[in-house]
Design an enzyme around this catalytic site. Structure first.
Site, PDB file in Angstrom:
ATOM      1  N   LYS A 195       0.247   5.375  -6.055  1.00 43.04           N
ATOM      2  CA  LYS A 195      -0.749   5.422  -7.133  1.00 43.04           C
ATOM      3  C   LYS A 195      -1.638   6.642  -7.006  1.00 43.04           C
ATOM      4  O   LYS A 195      -1.866   7.370  -7.969  1.00 43.04           O
ATOM      5  CB  LYS A 195      -1.594   4.148  -7.090  1.00 43.04           C
ATOM      6  CG  LYS A 195      -2.764   4.176  -8.037  1.00 43.04           C
ATOM      7  CD  LYS A 195      -3.817   3.167  -7.669  1.00 43.04           C
ATOM      8  CE  LYS A 195      -4.714   3.630  -6.552  1.00 43.04           C
ATOM      9  NZ  LYS A 195      -5.676   2.603  -6.123  1.00 43.04           N
ATOM     10  N   CYS A 209      -1.443   1.733  -3.125  1.00 45.12           N
ATOM     11  CA  CYS A 209      -2.417   2.824  -2.931  1.00 45.12           C
ATOM     12  C   CYS A 209      -1.786   4.215  -2.894  1.00 45.12           C
ATOM     13  O   CYS A 209      -2.258   5.130  -3.585  1.00 45.12           O
ATOM     14  CB  CYS A 209      -3.185   2.651  -1.622  1.00 45.12           C
ATOM     15  SG  CYS A 209      -3.396   0.969  -1.054  1.00 45.12           S
ATOM     16  N   CYS A 239       0.828  -1.210   0.000  1.00 43.79           N
ATOM     17  CA  CYS A 239       0.000   0.000   0.000  1.00 43.79           C
ATOM     18  C   CYS A 239       0.860   1.257   0.000  1.00 43.79           C
ATOM     19  O   CYS A 239       0.671   2.153  -0.819  1.00 43.79           O
ATOM     20  CB  CYS A 239      -0.921  -0.021   1.221  1.00 43.79           C
ATOM     21  SG  CYS A 239      -1.843   1.495   1.419  1.00 43.79           S
ATOM     22  N   GLU A 299     -26.197  15.357  -4.274  1.00 45.19           N
ATOM     23  CA  GLU A 299     -27.592  15.555  -3.866  1.00 45.19           C
ATOM     24  C   GLU A 299     -28.530  14.651  -4.677  1.00 45.19           C
ATOM     25  O   GLU A 299     -29.618  14.309  -4.238  1.00 45.19           O
ATOM     26  CB  GLU A 299     -28.017  17.021  -3.986  1.00 45.19           C
ATOM     27  CG  GLU A 299     -28.065  17.572  -5.386  1.00 45.19           C
ATOM     28  CD  GLU A 299     -28.479  19.057  -5.410  1.00 45.19           C
ATOM     29  OE1 GLU A 299     -29.574  19.374  -4.942  1.00 45.19           O
ATOM     30  OE2 GLU A 299     -27.677  19.890  -5.896  1.00 45.19           O
ATOM     31  N   TYR A 319      -9.002  -3.238 -11.757  1.00 48.34           N
ATOM     32  CA  TYR A 319      -8.924  -1.845 -11.328  1.00 48.34           C
ATOM     33  C   TYR A 319      -7.525  -1.269 -11.493  1.00 48.34           C
ATOM     34  O   TYR A 319      -7.377  -0.096 -11.838  1.00 48.34           O
ATOM     35  CB  TYR A 319      -9.485  -1.666  -9.905  1.00 48.34           C
ATOM     36  CG  TYR A 319      -8.554  -1.998  -8.757  1.00 48.34           C
ATOM     37  CD1 TYR A 319      -7.785  -1.006  -8.158  1.00 48.34           C
ATOM     38  CD2 TYR A 319      -8.449  -3.289  -8.254  1.00 48.34           C
ATOM     39  CE1 TYR A 319      -6.941  -1.299  -7.094  1.00 48.34           C
ATOM     40  CE2 TYR A 319      -7.620  -3.592  -7.191  1.00 48.34           C
ATOM     41  CZ  TYR A 319      -6.865  -2.595  -6.605  1.00 48.34           C
ATOM     42  OH  TYR A 319      -6.032  -2.893  -5.559  1.00 48.34           O
ATOM     43  N   HIS A 325     -27.267  21.397  -1.550  1.00 52.74           N
ATOM     44  CA  HIS A 325     -27.371  22.008  -2.873  1.00 52.74           C
ATOM     45  C   HIS A 325     -26.417  23.197  -3.005  1.00 52.74           C
ATOM     46  O   HIS A 325     -26.287  23.957  -2.049  1.00 52.74           O
ATOM     47  CB  HIS A 325     -28.817  22.476  -3.070  1.00 52.74           C
ATOM     48  CG  HIS A 325     -29.059  23.047  -4.430  1.00 52.74           C
ATOM     49  ND1 HIS A 325     -29.121  22.267  -5.564  1.00 52.74           N
ATOM     50  CD2 HIS A 325     -29.238  24.331  -4.829  1.00 52.74           C
ATOM     51  CE1 HIS A 325     -29.336  23.043  -6.600  1.00 52.74           C
ATOM     52  NE2 HIS A 325     -29.398  24.288  -6.201  1.00 52.74           N
ATOM     53  N   GLU A 338      -6.906   2.016 -13.675  1.00 55.07           N
ATOM     54  CA  GLU A 338      -6.380   3.203 -12.996  1.00 55.07           C
ATOM     55  C   GLU A 338      -5.108   3.702 -13.691  1.00 55.07           C
ATOM     56  O   GLU A 338      -4.959   4.900 -13.951  1.00 55.07           O
ATOM     57  CB  GLU A 338      -6.074   2.883 -11.526  1.00 55.07           C
ATOM     58  CG  GLU A 338      -7.335   2.711 -10.696  1.00 55.07           C
ATOM     59  CD  GLU A 338      -7.076   2.326  -9.246  1.00 55.07           C
ATOM     60  OE1 GLU A 338      -7.970   2.504  -8.427  1.00 55.07           O
ATOM     61  OE2 GLU A 338      -5.982   1.819  -8.925  1.00 55.07           O
TER      62      GLU A 338
HETATM   63  C1  LIG Z   1      -0.988  -0.859  -7.652  1.00 54.53           C
HETATM   64  C2  LIG Z   1      -1.857  -1.169  -6.454  1.00 54.53           C
HETATM   65  C3  LIG Z   1      -2.815  -0.259  -6.065  1.00 54.53           C
HETATM   66  C4  LIG Z   1      -3.611  -0.507  -4.960  1.00 54.53           C
HETATM   67  N1  LIG Z   1      -4.555   0.401  -4.610  1.00 54.53           N
HETATM   68  C5  LIG Z   1      -5.333   0.195  -3.530  1.00 54.53           C
HETATM   69  C6  LIG Z   1      -6.286   1.159  -3.128  1.00 54.53           C
HETATM   70  O1  LIG Z   1      -6.459   2.193  -3.770  1.00 54.53           O
HETATM   71  N2  LIG Z   1      -7.012   0.923  -2.014  1.00 54.53           N
HETATM   72  C7  LIG Z   1      -6.846  -0.220  -1.274  1.00 54.53           C
HETATM   73  O2  LIG Z   1      -7.518  -0.380  -0.248  1.00 54.53           O
HETATM   74  N3  LIG Z   1      -5.955  -1.174  -1.645  1.00 54.53           N
HETATM   75  C8  LIG Z   1      -5.200  -0.989  -2.753  1.00 54.53           C
HETATM   76  N4  LIG Z   1      -4.268  -1.936  -3.117  1.00 54.53           N
HETATM   77  C9  LIG Z   1      -4.197  -3.194  -2.347  1.00 54.53           C
HETATM   78  C10 LIG Z   1      -3.400  -3.007  -1.057  1.00 54.53           C
HETATM   79  O3  LIG Z   1      -2.142  -2.469  -1.353  1.00 54.53           O
HETATM   80  C11 LIG Z   1      -3.251  -4.343  -0.353  1.00 54.53           C
HETATM   81  O4  LIG Z   1      -4.532  -4.902  -0.166  1.00 54.53           O
HETATM   82  C12 LIG Z   1      -2.575  -4.217   1.001  1.00 54.53           C
HETATM   83  O5  LIG Z   1      -1.313  -3.640   0.881  1.00 54.53           O
HETATM   84  C13 LIG Z   1      -2.463  -5.598   1.657  1.00 54.53           C
HETATM   85  O6  LIG Z   1      -1.757  -5.499   2.853  1.00 54.53           O
HETATM   86  P1  LIG Z   1      -1.003  -6.771   3.435  1.00 54.53           P
HETATM   87  O7  LIG Z   1      -0.533  -6.393   4.811  1.00 54.53           O
HETATM   88  O8  LIG Z   1      -1.819  -7.979   3.294  1.00 54.53           O
HETATM   89  O9  LIG Z   1       0.241  -7.013   2.478  1.00 54.53           O
HETATM   90  P2  LIG Z   1       1.359  -6.033   1.929  1.00 54.53           P
HETATM   91  O10 LIG Z   1       1.030  -4.620   2.128  1.00 54.53           O
HETATM   92  O11 LIG Z   1       1.670  -6.513   0.565  1.00 54.53           O
HETATM   93  O12 LIG Z   1       2.592  -6.339   2.885  1.00 54.53           O
HETATM   94  C14 LIG Z   1       3.257  -7.566   2.865  1.00 54.53           C
HETATM   95  C15 LIG Z   1       4.704  -7.320   3.254  1.00 54.53           C
HETATM   96  O13 LIG Z   1       5.320  -8.580   3.514  1.00 54.53           O
HETATM   97  C16 LIG Z   1       6.658  -8.542   3.047  1.00 54.53           C
HETATM   98  N5  LIG Z   1       7.075  -9.938   2.871  1.00 54.53           N
HETATM   99  C17 LIG Z   1       6.633 -10.825   1.952  1.00 54.53           C
HETATM  100  N6  LIG Z   1       7.194 -12.039   2.167  1.00 54.53           N
HETATM  101  C18 LIG Z   1       8.014 -11.894   3.244  1.00 54.53           C
HETATM  102  C19 LIG Z   1       8.861 -12.792   3.966  1.00 54.53           C
HETATM  103  N7  LIG Z   1       8.943 -14.090   3.645  1.00 54.53           N
HETATM  104  N8  LIG Z   1       9.567 -12.299   4.999  1.00 54.53           N
HETATM  105  C20 LIG Z   1       9.471 -10.990   5.358  1.00 54.53           C
HETATM  106  N9  LIG Z   1       8.699 -10.110   4.721  1.00 54.53           N
HETATM  107  C21 LIG Z   1       7.958 -10.566   3.690  1.00 54.53           C
HETATM  108  C22 LIG Z   1       6.552  -7.736   1.765  1.00 54.53           C
HETATM  109  O14 LIG Z   1       7.805  -7.186   1.425  1.00 54.53           O
HETATM  110  C23 LIG Z   1       5.524  -6.677   2.159  1.00 54.53           C
HETATM  111  O15 LIG Z   1       6.140  -5.520   2.668  1.00 54.53           O
HETATM  112  C24 LIG Z   1      -3.437  -1.712  -4.214  1.00 54.53           C
HETATM  113  C25 LIG Z   1      -2.473  -2.640  -4.601  1.00 54.53           C
HETATM  114  C26 LIG Z   1      -1.686  -2.376  -5.717  1.00 54.53           C
HETATM  115  C27 LIG Z   1      -0.649  -3.380  -6.129  1.00 54.53           C
END
Ligand SMILES: Cc1cc2nc3c(=O)[nH]c(=O)nc-3n(C[C@H](O)[C@H](O)[C@H](O)COP(=O)(O)OP(=O)(O)OC[C@H]3O[C@@H](n4cnc5c(N)ncnc54)[C@H](O)[C@@H]3O)c2cc1C
Length: 485
Positions: A52, A49, A44, A473, A179, A468, A183
Site C-alpha cells: 500500500k 502496509c 503487512c 514548527e 482508513y 524554521h 487510502e
Molecule cells: C490494506 C491494509 C493496509 C494496512 N496498512 C497498515 C499501516 O499502514 N500500518 C499499520 O500499522 N498496519 C496496517 N495494516 C494492518 C496490519 O497489516 C496488521 O495489523 C498486521 O499485519 C497484523 O499482524 P498479525 O501478525 O496479527 O497478522 P497478519 O499479518 O495478518 O498475519 C497472519 C498470518 O497468518 C496466516 N494464517 C492465517 N490462518 C492460518 C492458519 N490456520 N494456519 C497457518 N497460517 C495461517 C496468514 O496467511 C497470515 O500470513 C494494514 C492492513 C491492510 C489490510
C-alpha cells in the site's frame, strides 16, 4: 527433556507471529515451530502496509511533477504504467518474503508451509497431515477483508485483490469510510482512476478527530474523489449491454475496451465487471470495478479453537487478557486475530510481550495507550491520543489549532491546506491529543508521539524552539486556544 515436540508452536507467519517465534527461539533458546498457510510476512508485508505504501508513493508522483512546473521545471506530460509498477512491486514483495523466511531459519525456527489447526491445548494438526505437540501454542492468524452481505457482493474486489489487478480500472466504486477505503481512494485517484466513494456514515474516518476528518474529506473531494457520505449500495450486478448503452461507465465513454470486457466477462468472479450499481442516494451507475473496504474479520474459522476451550468474541476474535492469554493456559493469541488495536507495530509488541511473559519469566502487559498512527491519505494524517471530542467528554480542555496553506504547495499554486492541533487538559496542561493533517504527517506524529507519551504539557511544547522554515514548527508556536470545552 520436554514431553512435547516443541516449546512453542506459532500459527501464522505475519508481523506478530514471526517476531514472537524468532525472539523466543533466538533469545531464549526455546524450541520453536511456525506454520504459515500462505506467504511469510503476512498481511503487512504481502497485502497491507508495505504494498500500500509503495502504491501511495507511486500515486504521488503525478502531483509532484505538476508542482515541479510551478517551480520552473519544464516537464513533459508523463503517464503511469501499472504493468511496470506491478512487476517491480512483485519483485520487492518476493524479496521481503525471502527475508522473513530467512529470519526464521537463522533464528532456528522450524517452518511449516501449511495450514494449522488447534486439536487440543497442546496439539496442532497441519494440512500436510502431521500432528505436532507443543508446550505453548501462539495463535497469530491475523484477519481478512469481508464483503457486505448483499446479493452479488462477490463481484467486488477487496484490498487483497488490488495489488494483483491485471490492469488499472478506468473507474472504481470504493465502498467504505475507514482508513483503508480512504487510502485507496486517494491512491487510485492519484494513479488516474476515476474514483467514486460511498460511505454510509455521515463522515469518513469514524473515531478520529472530527476537524481532521473534515479537512481530509474536503481535500479528497478537491483532489477529484467523488465522495458520497450517507450513501450505500442498494443493488449491484454485472452490467449488461443495455446498461452500458444507458449509463456510460462512470467517467468513461463506452469504448472498445469496455465492449471487449463485456463480451469477455464470464460472470460472477470476484472483480468481474463492469458492475451496475444502484445507490441509496438514487444514483444508478456502471463502474469498471467495485472495491469493498467494509471491514475485516479475525481468522478464527475452522481453527478448532472453541472446541479446545478458547473463547471467541462477537466478531470471532480471540478473547485474551492483558498478557494475551486465552482461557486455555497453554494457548495465547496476539495481533489482529484478537481485534484489539489492529496495527503492525502493535502485533509485534504483543508478540514480544508474550515472549517476555512466557519464556523470560517477566510478565509483561502490552501498553495499548497513546499509540501514534497514520492514515496515508492525501493529505496524510498523523494522530496520537484523544480526539477533541473524546477529550471533551473526559475533562475540561483547551484546543489549540491552526490551518494554513503550506509554503511548498502554495508556491506551486496548489490549494492544499494543512492542520495542526493540540488538545490540552485544562487541569494538568498535558497534551491529551495531537492531530496533524499534512504531507508527511506520519513522519511528524512518530516524533510528537514521544512527547505525548512522556506526558508533555502544552508549556513543554511552547518551550521547544521552532525549526524554521518547516510546517511542523506550527506545533510549538500555537499561541492561544481556539476553543475550550
Ligand atoms: C490494506 C491494509 C493496509 C494496512 N496498512 C497498515 C499501516 O499502514 N500500518 C499499520 O500499522 N498496519 C496496517 N495494516 C494492518 C496490519 O497489516 C496488521 O495489523 C498486521 O499485519 C497484523 O499482524 P498479525 O501478525 O496479527 O497478522 P497478519 O499479518 O495478518 O498475519 C497472519 C498470518 O497468518 C496466516 N494464517 C492465517 N490462518 C492460518 C492458519 N490456520 N494456519 C497457518 N497460517 C495461517 C496468514 O496467511 C497470515 O500470513 C494494514 C492492513 C491492510 C489490510
Amino acid at each position: 527433556m520436554s514431553d512435547f515436540d516443541f516449546d512453542l508452536f506459532v500459527i501464522g507467519g505475519g508481523s506478530g507471529g514471526v517476531r514472537a517465534a524468532r525472539v523466543a527461539a533466538g533469545e531464549t533458546g526455546a524450541k520453536v515451530a511456525l506454520a504459515e498457510e500462505d506467504r511469510y510476512g503476512g498481511t503487512c508485508v504481502i497485502r497491507g502496509c508495505v504494498p500500500k505504501k509503495l502504491m501511495v508513493f507511486a500515486s504521488e508522483y503525478g502531483t509532484v511533477a505538476e508542482d515541479a512546473k510551478g517551480y520552473g521545471w519544464d516537464i513533459a506530460e508523463g503517464s503511469f504504467n501499472w504493468g511496470s509498477f506491478r512487476e517491480r512491486l512483485k519483485n520487492e514483495l518476493d524479496r521481503l518474503e525471502g527475508i522473513y523466511r530467512n529470519l526464521l531459519k537463522n533464528s532456528g525456527v522450524t517452518s511449516y508451509d501449511a495450514r494449522a489447526k488447534v486439536k487440543d491445548a497442546h496439539t496442532v494438526e497441519l494440512s500436510t497431515g502431521e500432528t505436532i505437540t507443543a508446550k505453548h501454542i501462539l495463535v497469530a492468524t491475523g484477519g481478512r477483508p469481508m464483503r457486505p452481505e448483499i446479493p452479488n457482493a462477490e463481484l467486488g474486489l477487496v484490498s487483497d485483490d488490488i495489488f494483483h489487478l491485471e490492469e488499472l480500472p478506468s473507474s472504481i466504486l470504493i465502498v467504505g469510510g475507514g482508513y483503508i477505503a480512504c487510502e485507496f481512494a486517494c491512491i487510485l485517484n492519484g494513479l488516474g482512476v476515476e474514483v467514486t466513494q460511498y460511505y454510509r456514515g455521515a463522515q469518513v474516518l469514524r473515531g478520529f478527530d472530527e476537524q481532521a476528518r473534515g479537512l481530509i474529506a474536503e481535500s479528497m473531494v478537491e483532489n477529484g474523489v467523488q465522495l458520497h457520505c450517507g450513501t450505500d449500495i442498494v443493488e449491484m450486478r454485472l452490467a449488461t449491454a443495455e446498461d452500458l448503452e444507458e449509463h456510460e461507465i462512470a467517467g468513461v465513454p463506452m469504448g472498445a475496451r469496455m465492449q471487449e470486457m463485456l463480451a469477455d466477462h464470464s460472470g460472477g468472479k470476484p472483480g468481474d465487471g463492469p458492475v451496475w450499481v444502484k445507490a441509496s442516494n438514487g444514483d444508478v451507475k456502471v463502474f469498471d470495478k467495485v472495491f469493498f473496504a467494509t471491514g475485516r474479520l479475525p481468522n478464527t474459522d475452522d481453527m478448532g479453537l472453541e472446541e479446545a476451550g478458547v473463547k471467541l468474541g462477537r466478531k470471532g476474535e480471540i478473547l485474551v487478557d492483558d498478557y494475551s492469554a486465552t482461557d486455555v493456559p497453554s494457548i495465547y493469541a496476539i495481533g489482529d486475530v484478537t481485534d484489539r488495536v489492529n496495527l503492525t507495530p502493535v502485533a509485534i509488541r504483543e508478540g514480544m510481550a508474550f515472549v517476555e511473559t512466557v519464556f523470560k519469566d517477566n510478565p509483561t502487559k502490552v501498553d495499548h495507550e497513546l499509540i501514534p498512527s497514520a492514515v496515508f491519505t492525501q493529505p496524510e494524517f498523523g494522530t496520537v491520543g484523544l480526539s477533541e471530542e473524546e477529550a471533551a467528554e473526559q475533562e475540561p480542555i483547551e484546543v489549540y489549532a491552526t490551518s494554513f496553506r503550506p509554503m511548498q504547495t502554495a508556491f506551486a499554486g496548489r490549494p492544499d491546506r494543512v492542520m495542526m492541533k493540540l488538545v490540552v487538559s485544562k487541569e494538568t496542561r498535558k497534551v491529551l491529543g495531537c492531530h496533524i493533517v499534512a504531507p508527511n504527517a506520519g513522519e511528524m506524529i512518530q516524533l510528537a508521539g514521544i512527547a505525548v507519551k512522556m506526558g508533555a504539557t502544552k508549556e513543554d511544547f511552547d518551550r521547544t524552539v521552532a525549526v524554521h522554515p518547516t510546517m511542523s514548527e506550527e506545533i510549538v508556536t500555537l499561541k492561544s486556544p481556539v476553543r475550550t470545552a
